[in-house]
Design an enzyme around this catalytic site. Structure first.
Site, short mmCIF file in Angstrom:
data_model
loop_
_atom_site.label_atom_id
_atom_site.label_comp_id
_atom_site.label_asym_id
_atom_site.label_seq_id
_atom_site.Cartn_x
_atom_site.Cartn_y
_atom_site.Cartn_z
N HIS A 1 1.06 -1.58 11.13
CA HIS A 1 1.11 -1.31 9.85
C HIS A 1 0.05 -0.35 9.51
CE1 HIS A 1 3.51 -5.06 8.45
NE2 HIS A 1 3.58 -4.87 9.63
N HIS B 1 0.77 -1.22 0.02
CA HIS B 1 -0.02 -0.05 0.03
C HIS B 1 0.70 1.24 -0.13
CE1 HIS B 1 -2.72 -3.29 2.01
NE2 HIS B 1 -3.55 -2.41 1.19
N CYS C 1 -1.72 0.17 6.96
CA CYS C 1 -2.50 0.17 6.11
C CYS C 1 -3.68 -0.82 6.74
CB CYS C 1 -1.77 -0.98 4.96
SG CYS C 1 -0.95 -2.21 5.47
ZN LIG Z 1 -0.31 -2.87 3.51
#
Ligand SMILES: [Zn+2]
Length: 211
Positions: free
Chosen positions: A173, A107, A175
């Site tokens: 994370h 991402h 994302c």
């Molecule tokens: Zn990710």
């Protein structure tokens, strides 16, 4: 106007020879990324004549090449100086709470966490800040945490000529936290033990020391 047709010109041109990215001058990389990031912003509908936005493509390009992804380029690998282990310290050395900033390669959003590493000297001692620099070097790439953990361990083994290395990473994370499932409480732990750290007693001592 057919937007898809219109964006055909935004397809990556062939200016950059695929086989030789590392030889390409940083300034050329910055110029190319700047151009393409400006296109991404235009496609999203942003007005690049806006005072606040007009320099963003250049800022992002510089950040990618010089900071966030500087660890892709082998030329940026830190030089490691070793010292002789004169004082015969043969216990484990643990460096904990090393700040870790990386980017999720799926991402391109940050991974933020802490790395704890340990090694047992095979006769050489590393300058402590070099451990931070190694962690930083492998972090400054689009990464998955599993690979990052192994790369740090392998980098330490190579630098220290020892198999006795442990790496523990606990990271959030973005994302996961800021999109998709939006879980802001979870963190991801990865570990790598080799050499003596595969033995229960060393591993337990390491885990106690980083608590
Ligand atoms: Zn990710």
């Amino acid at each position: 106007m057919n937007l898809l047709e219109d964006t055909a010109e935004y397809v990556l041109p062939k200016e950059l020879p695929a086989e030789d990215h590392f030889a390409t001058d940083d300034e050329i990389k910055i110029q190319l990324i700047q151009k393409h990031f400006a296109n991404i912003m235009r496609i999203l509908g942003l007005d690049l004549t806006d005072d606040s936005l007009k320099d963003t493509p250049n800022r992002v390009a510089k950040m990618y090449v010089k900071e966030a992804f500087a660890g892709i380029n082998p030329a940026n690998k830190p030089d490691i100086t070793l010292f002789e282990n004169k004082y015969q310290y043969n216990g484990m050395l643990v460096e904990k709470n090393i700040t870790l900033y990386s980017y999720c390669e799926h991402h391109f959003v940050p991974i933020i966490g802490k790395a704890h590493v340990a090694y047992i000297s095979s006769g050489s001692v590393i300058g402590l800040s070099k451990i931070n620099r190694l962690v930083e070097y492998y972090s400054k790439r689009p990464q998955v945490q599993e690979r990052l953990t192994i790369q740090i361990a392998e980098g330490l083994k190579e630098a220290l000529s020892t198999e006795d290395v442990a790496v523990f990473i606990d990271a959030e994370h973005l994302c996961v936290a800021s999109r998709g499932i939006k879980d802001t409480n979870s963190s991801t732990v990865t570990v790598h033990y080799s050499g003596k750290f595969q033995e229960e007693s060393y591993r337990a001592q390491f885990l106690t020391l980083i608590k």
